[in-house]
Write a protein that holds these residues in place. Structure first.
Motif, PDB file in Angstrom:
ATOM      1  N   VAL A  26       0.848  -1.186   0.000  1.00 25.33           N
ATOM      2  CA  VAL A  26       0.000   0.000   0.000  1.00 25.33           C
ATOM      3  C   VAL A  26       0.890   1.245   0.000  1.00 25.33           C
ATOM      4  CG1 VAL A  26      -1.799   1.273   1.217  1.00 25.33           C
ATOM      5  CG2 VAL A  26      -1.831  -1.243   1.207  1.00 25.33           C
ATOM      6  N   VAL A  79      -0.252  -7.527   3.836  1.00 27.42           N
ATOM      7  CA  VAL A  79      -0.477  -6.137   3.445  1.00 27.42           C
ATOM      8  C   VAL A  79       0.654  -5.333   4.075  1.00 27.42           C
ATOM      9  CG1 VAL A  79      -2.006  -4.145   3.603  1.00 27.42           C
ATOM     10  CG2 VAL A  79      -2.965  -6.430   3.211  1.00 27.42           C
ATOM     11  N   ASP A  80       1.523  -4.812   3.210  1.00 27.84           N
ATOM     12  CA  ASP A  80       2.700  -4.042   3.604  1.00 27.84           C
ATOM     13  C   ASP A  80       2.336  -2.562   3.491  1.00 27.84           C
ATOM     14  OD1 ASP A  80       5.267  -3.227   4.173  1.00 27.84           O
ATOM     15  OD2 ASP A  80       6.178  -4.110   2.384  1.00 27.84           O
ATOM     16  N   VAL A  81       2.421  -1.831   4.598  1.00 26.61           N
ATOM     17  CA  VAL A  81       1.827  -0.500   4.700  1.00 26.61           C
ATOM     18  C   VAL A  81       2.886   0.603   4.691  1.00 26.61           C
ATOM     19  CG1 VAL A  81       0.277   0.952   6.054  1.00 26.61           C
ATOM     20  CG2 VAL A  81      -0.103  -1.528   5.962  1.00 26.61           C
ATOM     21  N   ALA A  88      -2.688   4.394   8.873  1.00 25.91           N
ATOM     22  CA  ALA A  88      -2.378   2.962   8.871  1.00 25.91           C
ATOM     23  C   ALA A  88      -3.482   2.104   9.477  1.00 25.91           C
ATOM     24  CB  ALA A  88      -1.065   2.717   9.606  1.00 25.91           C
ATOM     25  N   VAL A  91      -6.014   1.079   6.932  1.00 26.26           N
ATOM     26  CA  VAL A  91      -5.453   0.066   6.032  1.00 26.26           C
ATOM     27  C   VAL A  91      -5.420  -1.291   6.735  1.00 26.26           C
ATOM     28  CG1 VAL A  91      -3.440  -0.636   4.681  1.00 26.26           C
ATOM     29  CG2 VAL A  91      -4.108   1.779   4.758  1.00 26.26           C
ATOM     30  N   VAL A 103      -0.201  -8.321   8.501  1.00 28.00           N
ATOM     31  CA  VAL A 103      -0.062  -6.895   8.205  1.00 28.00           C
ATOM     32  C   VAL A 103       1.343  -6.496   8.633  1.00 28.00           C
ATOM     33  CG1 VAL A 103      -0.873  -4.562   8.725  1.00 28.00           C
ATOM     34  CG2 VAL A 103      -2.520  -6.439   8.507  1.00 28.00           C
ATOM     35  N   PHE A 105       3.618  -3.064   9.088  1.00 30.79           N
ATOM     36  CA  PHE A 105       3.771  -1.607   9.100  1.00 30.79           C
ATOM     37  C   PHE A 105       5.256  -1.302   8.955  1.00 30.79           C
ATOM     38  CE2 PHE A 105      -0.124  -0.198  11.878  1.00 30.79           C
ATOM     39  CZ  PHE A 105      -0.985  -0.650  10.889  1.00 30.79           C
TER      40      PHE A 105
END
Length: 141
Positions: A26, A79-81, A88, A91, A103, A105
């Motif tokens: 993302v 999901v790489d933020v 965040a 997301v 996930v 972050f």
């Protein structure tokens, strides 16, 4: 060094890095000066499929982009933020909604409440870390 107090030992980080294939990144765009661009390349070099998620849905590193996580028509493992900490949590909630397994972050992205929600939903959570740093570090440990 992490500024997060959240539990995320090497076992969790290793599991996310080794037991996953498809990473939705993302904030990934065609801007080569952004960290997301380089990290996505490193993930690809380690055998990951990288899916760009950005409002303009660009194709990056040969992969079709999508405007949102909900638009991705296949399963996503991680999901790489790469967004500001104040964005965040939303997301992270979307990652839970699409059925992601984890996930991640990136460095400087910290939201303890979102991390607790993610873990409460049964997903792995890594916060304030970078896979481009963790991959070589864990390979030598």
């Amino acid at each position: 060094m992490t500024t997060s107090r959240a539990p995320q030992g090497d076992d969790t980080i290793r599991r996310v890095l080794e037991d996953t294939t498809t990473w939705a990144v993302v904030g990934l765009s065609t801007n080569t000066a952004r960290a997301a661009y380089g990290v996505a390349r490193v993930l690809q070099e380690h055998g990951k499929r990288v899916v760009p998620v950005h409002p303009t849905a660009p194709t990056v590193h040969g992969e079709q982009g999508y405007a949102s996580l909900a638009d991705i028509p296949f399963d996503v493992d991680v999901v790489d933020v790469f967004v500001r900490s104040e964005l965040a949590g939303d997301v992270a909630d979307q990652a839970v909604e699409i059925g992601a397994r984890a996930v991640w972050f990136q460095l400087g992205v910290i939201d303890e409440s979102a991390a607790e929600r993610v873990r409460g939903a049964g997903l792995d959570m890594v916060m304030d870390r970078c896979p481009a740093i963790e991959l070589p570090r864990l390979a030598t440990s």
